[in-house]
Design a protein around this motif. Sequence first.
Motif, PDB file in Angstrom:
ATOM      1  N   GLU A  74      39.028  29.065  50.148  1.00 19.57           N
ATOM      2  CA  GLU A  74      40.457  29.249  50.438  1.00 19.57           C
ATOM      3  C   GLU A  74      40.916  28.292  51.539  1.00 19.57           C
ATOM      4  OE1 GLU A  74      41.251  33.374  51.267  1.00 19.57           O
ATOM      5  OE2 GLU A  74      40.465  33.997  49.314  1.00 19.57           O
ATOM      6  N   ARG A  75      40.094  28.135  52.579  1.00 20.12           N
ATOM      7  CA  ARG A  75      40.439  27.191  53.649  1.00 20.12           C
ATOM      8  C   ARG A  75      40.542  25.772  53.119  1.00 20.12           C
ATOM      9  NH1 ARG A  75      36.205  28.761  57.852  1.00 20.12           N
ATOM     10  NH2 ARG A  75      36.280  30.824  56.994  1.00 20.12           N
ATOM     11  N   PHE A  76      39.594  25.398  52.272  1.00 22.20           N
ATOM     12  CA  PHE A  76      39.640  24.054  51.697  1.00 22.20           C
ATOM     13  C   PHE A  76      40.883  23.879  50.825  1.00 22.20           C
ATOM     14  CE2 PHE A  76      34.828  23.865  52.152  1.00 22.20           C
ATOM     15  CZ  PHE A  76      34.876  23.015  53.243  1.00 22.20           C
ATOM     16  N   LEU A  77      41.244  24.883  50.056  1.00 21.75           N
ATOM     17  CA  LEU A  77      42.430  24.800  49.203  1.00 21.75           C
ATOM     18  C   LEU A  77      43.703  24.647  50.035  1.00 21.75           C
ATOM     19  CD1 LEU A  77      41.571  27.459  46.473  1.00 21.75           C
ATOM     20  CD2 LEU A  77      41.929  25.002  46.104  1.00 21.75           C
ATOM     21  N   GLU A  78      43.735  25.241  51.224  1.00 23.10           N
ATOM     22  CA  GLU A  78      44.902  25.128  52.102  1.00 23.10           C
ATOM     23  C   GLU A  78      44.999  23.753  52.746  1.00 23.10           C
ATOM     24  OE1 GLU A  78      44.479  28.270  54.953  1.00 23.10           O
ATOM     25  OE2 GLU A  78      44.854  29.843  53.477  1.00 23.10           O
ATOM     26  N   LYS A  79      43.857  23.150  53.045  1.00 22.24           N
ATOM     27  CA  LYS A  79      43.842  21.924  53.846  1.00 22.24           C
ATOM     28  C   LYS A  79      43.603  20.635  53.068  1.00 22.24           C
ATOM     29  CE  LYS A  79      41.916  21.922  57.895  1.00 22.24           C
ATOM     30  NZ  LYS A  79      40.951  22.008  58.997  1.00 22.24           N
ATOM     31  N   TYR A  80      42.911  20.697  51.952  1.00 19.11           N
ATOM     32  CA  TYR A  80      42.450  19.483  51.284  1.00 19.11           C
ATOM     33  C   TYR A  80      42.828  19.471  49.808  1.00 19.11           C
ATOM     34  CZ  TYR A  80      39.543  19.415  55.479  1.00 19.11           C
ATOM     35  OH  TYR A  80      39.108  19.437  56.776  1.00 19.11           O
ATOM     36  N   LEU A  81      42.883  18.265  49.254  1.00 20.02           N
ATOM     37  CA  LEU A  81      43.188  18.101  47.834  1.00 20.02           C
ATOM     38  C   LEU A  81      41.951  18.325  46.976  1.00 20.02           C
ATOM     39  CD1 LEU A  81      45.344  14.842  47.839  1.00 20.02           C
ATOM     40  CD2 LEU A  81      46.126  17.167  47.385  1.00 20.02           C
ATOM     41  N   VAL A  82      42.161  18.968  45.847  1.00 18.69           N
ATOM     42  CA  VAL A  82      41.099  19.071  44.841  1.00 18.69           C
ATOM     43  C   VAL A  82      41.185  17.792  44.015  1.00 18.69           C
ATOM     44  CG1 VAL A  82      40.235  20.348  42.845  1.00 18.69           C
ATOM     45  CG2 VAL A  82      41.235  21.580  44.778  1.00 18.69           C
ATOM     46  N   VAL A  83      40.106  17.019  44.020  1.00 17.74           N
ATOM     47  CA  VAL A  83      40.119  15.722  43.339  1.00 17.74           C
ATOM     48  C   VAL A  83      39.258  15.703  42.092  1.00 17.74           C
ATOM     49  CG1 VAL A  83      40.698  14.410  45.409  1.00 17.74           C
ATOM     50  CG2 VAL A  83      38.288  14.808  44.829  1.00 17.74           C
ATOM     51  N   GLY A  84      38.591  16.803  41.820  1.00 17.41           N
ATOM     52  CA  GLY A  84      37.757  16.791  40.631  1.00 17.41           C
ATOM     53  C   GLY A  84      37.030  18.092  40.407  1.00 17.41           C
ATOM     54  N   LYS A  85      36.158  18.003  39.432  1.00 20.00           N
ATOM     55  CA  LYS A  85      35.380  19.148  38.994  1.00 20.00           C
ATOM     56  C   LYS A  85      33.925  18.702  38.954  1.00 20.00           C
ATOM     57  CE  LYS A  85      35.113  22.161  34.960  1.00 20.00           C
ATOM     58  NZ  LYS A  85      35.720  22.444  33.664  1.00 20.00           N
ATOM     59  N   LEU A  86      33.014  19.560  39.418  1.00 12.58           N
ATOM     60  CA  LEU A  86      31.587  19.239  39.412  1.00 12.58           C
ATOM     61  C   LEU A  86      30.941  19.883  38.197  1.00 12.58           C
ATOM     62  CD1 LEU A  86      29.302  17.865  41.024  1.00 12.58           C
ATOM     63  CD2 LEU A  86      28.874  20.096  42.089  1.00 12.58           C
ATOM     64  N   VAL A  87      30.274  19.062  37.388  1.00 10.00           N
ATOM     65  CA  VAL A  87      29.574  19.551  36.201  1.00 10.00           C
ATOM     66  C   VAL A  87      28.156  19.001  36.213  1.00 10.00           C
ATOM     67  CG1 VAL A  87      31.703  19.739  34.855  1.00 10.00           C
ATOM     68  CG2 VAL A  87      30.352  17.646  34.734  1.00 10.00           C
ATOM     69  N   ALA A  88      27.278  19.645  35.481  1.00 12.76           N
ATOM     70  CA  ALA A  88      25.875  19.231  35.420  1.00 12.76           C
ATOM     71  C   ALA A  88      25.716  17.947  34.611  1.00 12.76           C
ATOM     72  CB  ALA A  88      25.034  20.344  34.804  1.00 12.76           C
ATOM     73  N   VAL A  89      24.720  17.175  34.984  1.00 12.80           N
ATOM     74  CA  VAL A  89      24.368  15.969  34.230  1.00 12.80           C
ATOM     75  C   VAL A  89      23.983  16.403  32.814  1.00 12.80           C
ATOM     76  CG1 VAL A  89      22.692  14.091  34.027  1.00 12.80           C
ATOM     77  CG2 VAL A  89      23.579  14.724  36.267  1.00 12.80           C
ATOM     78  N   GLY A  90      24.479  15.701  31.828  1.00 15.23           N
ATOM     79  CA  GLY A  90      24.142  15.992  30.441  1.00 15.23           C
ATOM     80  C   GLY A  90      24.975  17.084  29.797  1.00 15.23           C
ATOM     81  N   SER A  91      25.856  17.723  30.551  1.00 14.65           N
ATOM     82  CA  SER A  91      26.701  18.768  29.970  1.00 14.65           C
ATOM     83  C   SER A  91      27.735  18.121  29.047  1.00 14.65           C
ATOM     84  CB  SER A  91      27.411  19.567  31.069  1.00 14.65           C
ATOM     85  OG  SER A  91      28.376  18.758  31.713  1.00 14.65           O
ATOM     86  N   ASP A  92      28.335  18.934  28.192  1.00 13.23           N
ATOM     87  CA  ASP A  92      29.351  18.417  27.273  1.00 13.23           C
ATOM     88  C   ASP A  92      30.523  17.807  28.053  1.00 13.23           C
ATOM     89  OD1 ASP A  92      27.841  19.223  25.122  1.00 13.23           O
ATOM     90  OD2 ASP A  92      28.938  21.106  24.819  1.00 13.23           O
ATOM     91  N   GLU A  93      30.910  18.453  29.166  1.00 16.52           N
ATOM     92  CA  GLU A  93      32.014  17.923  29.977  1.00 16.52           C
ATOM     93  C   GLU A  93      31.651  16.572  30.595  1.00 16.52           C
ATOM     94  OE1 GLU A  93      34.487  21.157  32.175  1.00 16.52           O
ATOM     95  OE2 GLU A  93      32.414  21.891  32.031  1.00 16.52           O
TER      96      GLU A  93
END
Length: 172
Positions: A145-164
Amino acid sequence: MADASSPPLATHAASPVTPINLVLLSLFVVLVYLRLKPAQPQTLPKAPPPIVFRTFTPPELFPYNGLNGMPVYLAVRGRVFDVTAGKNFYGPGGPYANFAGRDASRGLACGSFDEDMLTENLDGPLDTLSDLDAEQMEAMRGWEERFLEKYLVVGKLVAVGSDEAKAAAAHQ
């Protein structure tokens, strides 16, 4: 005939060119010049490069640790935050520096900055955090929540080899 007690008559007018008048005239000319000279055009500061939301795998996130002029990113529960504005805390030499370029979820949940809180194998699966208790999960949500208030979300973390990860690699 002139009386000896009267002042002598002036035969010529006083000259306006005196040292004080020359100084005042010079000052006036300088002030007029400074007021009327063309101003340099205003230049706006260079805008930072646009941040594009993207999908990261742990090895792709790792270089975003503040070294070599890179921004500082860290992940919490799959969200990648740009914490460059807090570089004193999350960048090189900061108290949370070991989280830079990594998934910080477990360390933040456990209140530990130790290296053993970090995933060792960046090519392995993501930490599911399934062994955390309710108090640890609540602590992690508080950080998130603190990070969401202060910083931009720039991406999503996914596992190596995942479909995403494969889909993101195909779009690059």
